[in-house]
Each structure stands twice: as structure tokens, then as C-alpha cells.
Design a protein around this motif. Sequence first.
Motif, PDB file in Angstrom:
ATOM      1  N   LEU A  42      15.541  13.586  -3.796  1.00 33.25           N
ATOM      2  CA  LEU A  42      15.893  12.463  -4.673  1.00 33.25           C
ATOM      3  C   LEU A  42      14.688  11.932  -5.428  1.00 33.25           C
ATOM      4  O   LEU A  42      14.821  11.061  -6.284  1.00 33.25           O
ATOM      5  N   SER A  43      13.508  12.445  -5.110  1.00 28.11           N
ATOM      6  CA  SER A  43      12.297  11.833  -5.676  1.00 28.11           C
ATOM      7  C   SER A  43      11.875  12.451  -7.007  1.00 28.11           C
ATOM      8  O   SER A  43      10.892  12.017  -7.597  1.00 28.11           O
ATOM      9  N   MET A  52       2.738  18.522  -6.840  1.00 29.28           N
ATOM     10  CA  MET A  52       2.917  19.369  -5.648  1.00 29.28           C
ATOM     11  C   MET A  52       2.535  18.593  -4.385  1.00 29.28           C
ATOM     12  O   MET A  52       3.163  18.746  -3.337  1.00 29.28           O
ATOM     13  N   PHE A  53       1.518  17.745  -4.510  1.00 28.38           N
ATOM     14  CA  PHE A  53       1.097  16.966  -3.347  1.00 28.38           C
ATOM     15  C   PHE A  53       2.221  16.024  -2.901  1.00 28.38           C
ATOM     16  O   PHE A  53       2.511  15.909  -1.718  1.00 28.38           O
ATOM     17  N   ILE A  54       2.865  15.378  -3.876  1.00 29.26           N
ATOM     18  CA  ILE A  54       3.966  14.472  -3.505  1.00 29.26           C
ATOM     19  C   ILE A  54       5.097  15.267  -2.878  1.00 29.26           C
ATOM     20  O   ILE A  54       5.725  14.840  -1.912  1.00 29.26           O
ATOM     21  N   GLY A  55       5.346  16.474  -3.423  1.00 31.40           N
ATOM     22  CA  GLY A  55       6.333  17.355  -2.809  1.00 31.40           C
ATOM     23  C   GLY A  55       5.933  17.684  -1.372  1.00 31.40           C
ATOM     24  O   GLY A  55       6.766  17.695  -0.461  1.00 31.40           O
ATOM     25  N   ALA A  94       6.859   6.645  -5.338  1.00 31.55           N
ATOM     26  CA  ALA A  94       6.309   7.268  -6.549  1.00 31.55           C
ATOM     27  C   ALA A  94       6.572   6.393  -7.772  1.00 31.55           C
ATOM     28  O   ALA A  94       5.717   6.247  -8.647  1.00 31.55           O
ATOM     29  N   ARG A  95       7.759   5.789  -7.840  1.00 31.51           N
ATOM     30  CA  ARG A  95       8.054   4.920  -8.988  1.00 31.51           C
ATOM     31  C   ARG A  95       7.127   3.706  -8.968  1.00 31.51           C
ATOM     32  O   ARG A  95       6.610   3.277  -9.996  1.00 31.51           O
ATOM     33  N   GLY A  96       6.929   3.153  -7.766  1.00 28.20           N
ATOM     34  CA  GLY A  96       6.026   2.009  -7.636  1.00 28.20           C
ATOM     35  C   GLY A  96       4.617   2.370  -8.071  1.00 28.20           C
ATOM     36  O   GLY A  96       3.968   1.613  -8.798  1.00 28.20           O
ATOM     37  N   VAL A 115       7.472  21.444  -2.221  1.00 28.36           N
ATOM     38  CA  VAL A 115       6.282  21.583  -3.070  1.00 28.36           C
ATOM     39  C   VAL A 115       6.691  22.177  -4.429  1.00 28.36           C
ATOM     40  O   VAL A 115       6.238  21.720  -5.483  1.00 28.36           O
ATOM     41  N   ILE A 116       7.590  23.171  -4.382  1.00 27.08           N
ATOM     42  CA  ILE A 116       8.079  23.766  -5.638  1.00 27.08           C
ATOM     43  C   ILE A 116       8.769  22.704  -6.483  1.00 27.08           C
ATOM     44  O   ILE A 116       8.535  22.585  -7.687  1.00 27.08           O
TER      45      ILE A 116
END
Lengths: 352, 321
Positions: free
Chosen positions: A85-86, A131-134, A159-161, A250-251
Motif C-alpha cells: 500500500l505504500s 528500494m530502501f523503503i521497500g 513515507a508521506r509524512g 524492494v522491486i
Amino acid sequence: MIKAKNDMSHLDGQTTQNSGLAVIGKILVSMRAFIALFLLLGYFAIVNDSFLTQSNLVILTKQVAINAILGIGMTFVILTGGIDLSVGSIVGLAGMVAGALINEGLILEIFGIVIYFNVWIVIAITLIVGMFIGLVNGVIITRFNVAPFIATLGILYVARGLALLSANGATFPNLVGSVELGNTGFPELGAGSLLGLPYSVWIMVVLTILAVFIARKTPFGRQVYAIGGNERAAQLSGVRVKRVTLLTYVISGFCSAMVGLIIASQLVAAHPATGETFELNAIAAVVLGGTSLAGGRGTVFGTIIGAFVIGVLRNGMVLEGLSSFLQIIITGVVIILAVVIDQLQVRLQQRQ
Amino acid sequence: MKHRFLFVACLLALLVTVVVPTMAQDDMDVPMGNGELIVIITPSHDNPFFQAEADVAQARAEELGYETLVLVHDDDPNLQDQHFDVAISQGAAAIILDNAGADASIAPIERAKEAGIPTFLIDREINATGIAASQLVSNNYSCAVAGAEYFVGLMGEEGQYVELLGKETDTNAGVRSQGYNDVIGDFPDLELVAVQTANWSQTEAFDVMETILQGNPGIKGVISGNDTMALGAVAALEAAGMNDVFVVGLDGSPDAVASIEQGGMDATVLQPLALFSAMAVDQASVYIQTGELPAEEKQSIDCLLVTPENTMNYSNFVLSE
């Protein structure tokens, strides 16, 4: 091998017993995304003169590319039985990262210096951030056993914040860079074209080919399907479930960051609210393309068709000047219809 | 006899084509269109302000003989960008735009300009000049000042108050807040006990207001960045039985004016958007037919205060004198 042959002849026997209609019905159902696409193309071509013009088809494809690229990453995630969802928030954050690096550089307060990077490095850093956030998504899901829905919902907010925080809600404007700092050329990604097609379309094409190859020909691809089909069985047969699952997020993060870059480049500005509800569009494209939300069944190519169905529908409705409220309703109905037909197909297969 | 009939018919036709449009738009001589396409792009019509804005522009354009295509960008710059692509590929003659971001809208407007399509901005400015054909905006700062001055009077220059901010990514939210604070800051007995964003939204404002009331039961007034948030605040105040708190909004939406009539809100500041939607279409029409752009790019229009004394003169974003 012999057993397989037997199975085949068994199937053949059954199809000849059944009426030809059932076979045609089955083919129609399995080709539903294609059929929907052609029906839509035909319909809009008839009702609107300007639909099939070259310029409209180019911008349509350009719009589809955004959703399709997100959908490619999402397909891998959903094939494992997960969900991401991100992606929309990562799109927004990635744009802000690129915007900050171009307009303000990397500020190292300890050394009191500011580093400005070449645009290629900015793009690379942004993709790595995505990729890091993934990776964070994947770690939360696989190491802390949090359901993908919840983990990525949390990251959606985080991430939105971060995107909003990065410039205090403001936009990074005018991302043209400067000659002295050697970081010009970013808008080219969104504005440039090759053989009459924008770069974003080429990126979609390359990523699609790559993703189809990965899904079909590599061990990783087969393991993704195996996990989605039956995670326990996959585990027992030696698939490193956690690592493979983590990689799919990550993908997805990579694809999202790519979309963030494309949009920031097209707008020549990074807007922190960019990408809101993109995750839903991407999921819709995946589902329309026949991928099962339960995992294990579906194709990357189906997702691309799904993205085209949504894109053609949107573009056609916009050209027709349809009320935006009606557009939302129609999009919803199309998605539900697609899933209903999907269930029908599953039942048909079980019967045989 | 026959000739006289023809003469009268011609005269009538002339009257209809020349006088009717000029009657609608006072003194300006607006040429008629020949079915060219004007694309009108606004934020979502779920806010009556933007609905009215789009409706007025569309009605005016069709009255002048243009084709229209009305699109909604939902405050998403990417969607707006896609709509510009559509406008360009459709060969639009002009674009009327209430934009989705002061910086993020520059690139598409420039692209349209390069394709020979002028963009006439209404309601919101962009952070660049020389790109849009005109920028017709109400002066948000002076609107906020007008609202704040009335608010100070209501409060009797003293007491605790709350400010509700709009979406912080929207330039207007900041400009309005600046206008409020510049006026109210001169009165040391007016105490700002809470500033919160409610993202222009009624439901968010309701929630934020409820929470603020928990910590600040003694507030006397609420000043809000727009009407929808003010209405949310009124609902929360009424639920808490605090009907005597002063609430001032901004925009002049029909809902807000109805609330003022019923004693909910106390005042709002009307942005005469019906005027600038029509003006933008007129300027577009002048450009399409004669190639002339407005002399001034930035044109600012003053706001009007709507209070219980003049609500009867108001109807759908128009305040008659």
C-alpha cells in the motif's frame, strides 16, 4: 513424462466431450482483459473522433506508463500473496528526494559543506531510497511477522509524512539545476522522447520485458509463484521464503521511485502530495490483469493490459468530458466486474 | 416589405450577438467564438466553490459560441499535467485553469504555451510570470485582512481564539494565515491558543475542533482559512453546546452563507469567483479572435465581506449591491 501425457489425453478427451461453446467461453474468460481493452478502444474510437489520433495515443500510453510501472512491482508483491500500500507515498517521497538533491544538494552539516550531484547520481540515489523503503517494508513483514497490509499501510503514512516534512509541505520548484553546479538535465527524463515516444514509455517497455523475463525464466520468479501458491510447501521444498518475499518489496520500492522520478521530471517540480491513491490504481491494474490477490496466479503482462484498460477508460472519459464523479463510479464498476469474472474463471477451472 | 423584414431580422441578430454578451459583461466588447475548444480545468467539484467556478466559465464560453471540455484535477499536479496533454492533443484554443500547485503547474502551462495555447489562470496564482496569459486572482491577503478585521471587532479585541489552517502544500493557506496574523497580532489581548491544519476539509476541521475544545474550553472565537473548515468547526462547537463562539470563514460559499443566516457562522469573505471565471473566458475569447492578450498579466479582484446584515443580497457566489 508418461503420466503427463496421460493427463493431456485425459484433458483432450474431456474437451471433445464438452460442447465447443464451453471451450470458447473459457477462452473468452481467460482473455477478458484483452477483450475489455479492445471493446473500450473500439467504443471510444467510434464515439470520439480525436481518440485514435497519434498524439492522443502517445499521451494515453504516457499516462498508462505511470500506472503500469507501479503495477509491475505490485505484481511481484501480490504474486507472493502480499500487498504494497505504500507505493503512492514512495512516489511522493522519491520526487522530493530528487527535488531536494537538485535544488538544495546534500547538506552535510558536520563538515559544513553541500554536495550537488550529477543528475544521473541523483536518479541513482532516488532509486536506492525507493528500494530502501521497500526493504523496510520487507523487513517488517518477514522479520517481525507483520501482515503486509498493516506493514505497508504504516509505511504509507511514514513515507508521506517524510515527503511533507522534507520541505515543510512546500514544493521543490523549477528542477532545472544549474550549469555551475553541473546538475542540469533532469527535466529531460519527463520531456524527452525517442522515436516519437516519451522516455517514460520506453522505461515501461524495458521494465516489462525485464519483469516478464524474471517472472518466467529465473529461479527467483518461480519461487515467487511457489510462495504465493503455497508458502509452507515452498518453504519445505527449500525456497528461502523470507528472502524472496523481501526482494519483491524492494522491486516494488524501485518501481515506485522510478515513477516518482518520472512525475517530478514531467512537472519540473516535486510536490509532496504526489502519488496519493496511486497504490489503489496499481492494485486495480494488477487485479484487472487477472492476478489473484491470494497470490500464486497471474502475469506481469496481464498487469500491463490491466493498466491499459484503466488508462484507455480514463482517457476516453476525459475526452468525452464525462463528470469526474461518474468517472469514479465507472472505474469502480469495471474493477468489480473484472474480479467477478476472475472468480468465474477459477470456478470453471476447478470444475474440469 | 420583404426588405424591411430582412433589415429588422439583421438588426435583431446583431443585437443578440453584440448586445447580449456585452450586457452580461458590462462595458467590455467580447468577440464571439466559432466553435473553438476551451478547456476548463479546476479542482474537484466536491467543493461548491470550484463547481460554481467551472459552471460559470463553461456557461460563459458556451454563450460565446465555444466548445468546452470541463476537467477536474483533484489537486493532483500529475493529473493536471495529463489534462494539459489532452488539451494540447485536442488542439484547444485556450485553457482556463484553477491550478494544482504554484510551482508544479509551471511546466505544463509552459508546454501549452509552446504549443500555442494560452492559459488563463483563475483563483490561484503560479510562482512565475510571463508564462500564463493572465492570472485573475482575488487578493487572498487582503481578503484575509478584511475577515480578520471583522473578527477582531466581533471579539471585542480580547479573548482566546483558534486558527484553522488550510492545506499546507497550498500557497493560499499560508497567505491567508499571514493576513489573519498581521491584523490580529496588533491586539495583544487576543490570545491564539491553538493553530491546526484541517486540510481545507470539513470532517477534519470537526475532529480538530473537538480535540482543541478538550484542552481549551474557554475559547471565544475561531478564524478559519476557508468556509468548509469553518462549517466543521461550527458543527463541533454546536455539539459541545458552545453556540456563542464567533466563527469567521473565507470563500463565501452558499453553505457558509446559509450558516450565517441560521446563526452558525458569523461572517465569511466572498471571493467574487463568478466574476473572474467570466472575465477569464472573455479574455480568452479576445485572444482567440484578435490575438490580443490582456494588458496586465496579474489582475487582482477585491473580496467582499458577507455578514448577517447582507446575506439577503447573496446568491451562489454573487453579492449584489
